[in-house]
Design an enzyme around this catalytic site. Sequence first.
Site, PDB file in Angstrom:
ATOM      1  N   CYS A  11       0.604   3.183  -8.004  1.00 12.61           N
ATOM      2  CA  CYS A  11       0.706   1.948  -7.226  1.00 12.61           C
ATOM      3  C   CYS A  11       0.845   0.743  -8.144  1.00 12.61           C
ATOM      4  O   CYS A  11       1.690  -0.132  -7.923  1.00 12.61           O
ATOM      5  CB  CYS A  11      -0.518   1.798  -6.327  1.00 12.61           C
ATOM      6  SG  CYS A  11      -0.463   0.330  -5.262  1.00 12.61           S
TER       7      CYS A  11
ATOM      8  N   CYS B 158      -6.939   4.017  -1.061  1.00 15.60           N
ATOM      9  CA  CYS B 158      -6.812   3.170   0.119  1.00 15.60           C
ATOM     10  C   CYS B 158      -6.257   3.888   1.339  1.00 15.60           C
ATOM     11  O   CYS B 158      -6.639   3.586   2.469  1.00 15.60           O
ATOM     12  CB  CYS B 158      -5.969   1.934  -0.198  1.00 15.60           C
ATOM     13  SG  CYS B 158      -4.240   2.272  -0.622  1.00 15.60           S
TER      14      CYS B 158
END
Length: 381
Positions: free
Chosen positions: A120, A217
């Site tokens: 990410c 997440c």
Amino acid sequence: MALDTTDALNSLGFAKPPCQTRVVVAMSGGVDSSVVAAELAAQGYDVVGVTLQLYDHGAALAKKGACCAGRDIHDARRVAETMNFPHYVLDYENTFRASVIDEFADAYLAGATPVPCIRCNERVKFRDLLETAKDLDADCMATGHYIRRMAGPNGPELHRAVDPVRDQSYFLFSTTPEQLDYLRFPLGGLATKAETRALAARHGLPVADKPDSQDICFVPDGNYAAVIEKLRPGAADPGQIVHVDGRILGDHRGVIHYTVGQRRGLGIGGLDEPLYVVRLDVENRRVIVGPKELLSTRIVPVREINWLGDGAFTDAGAREIAVKVRSTRPAREAILRPLSPTEAEVELIVPEDGVSPGQACVFYAPEGSRVLGGGWIWRGR
């Protein structure tokens, strides 16, 4: 308490007043990035807050402890309103899925243990968002990561944070020299997280007491297998648990439920010896188990190397370094042997248990705090 800064005309290293220096702050909605934005705004910088919507709001709103979820976007917006700077939300769901989530699922299906937070940072925040910051005519982009950017004789260097508990260098090893030139990490010089929260309280930020984010997440409650089954229907096909000596010890409910080094939850109790997952045979849907000593690894093959040291990666040949093969483990002494500009062999002076394909191997200077880069572990023993 002053934040860690570069030594130049202004605190971000630019030869102009703060009010003429535009900085995009990547805001997750948590206390760390909120403090960075608030401090820079208070110092008079032209701050622009940007939050990325990375995945479905409906699922995110119900999940506590995740970054870039619905409530976190709301919290970032509240911080921007409190400190009076503009804030934008960018829809990166498709980019995030293609660049991070799909690879995460495929890696697990292949028997690896991926680290999606690194991807990410590498593929979304420090690539796409960084380009967006440049499109907004920002002089730099700042984040709430606990790591330090320091001036060196050959340009900016990456260094571990002052607080070893908060240090995030393992997750940022793939930051390129070009990205490092543009990035700023104001929190890296703080001694404790308590100092960050004190700064948040001083600015009256609504997130001052917000808990830290936990887990990945997009993985509710840390249940990786449930997410992978949803993304890849049929991924949890059952198979056999097999001892390294060939004995079939039982059945399992899908290779994706197991990781190398795992001992608990194997469902094969009643044996005389403690057994660990030593290998995942994905092709034959087998979980291979054995005694703990089989987990011990000395030679670690690494590829996709990002080099942040001085000179070309292959110039100096074999060298002594320190490495981390897991984010939660301390750095260990090792020998780094380059094989090509992007591949290497790492020899651990003291063997490590549970070294798994898909994890990162991060390189550090043998003395001091400098991060020298790293790469991806790509096969087992």
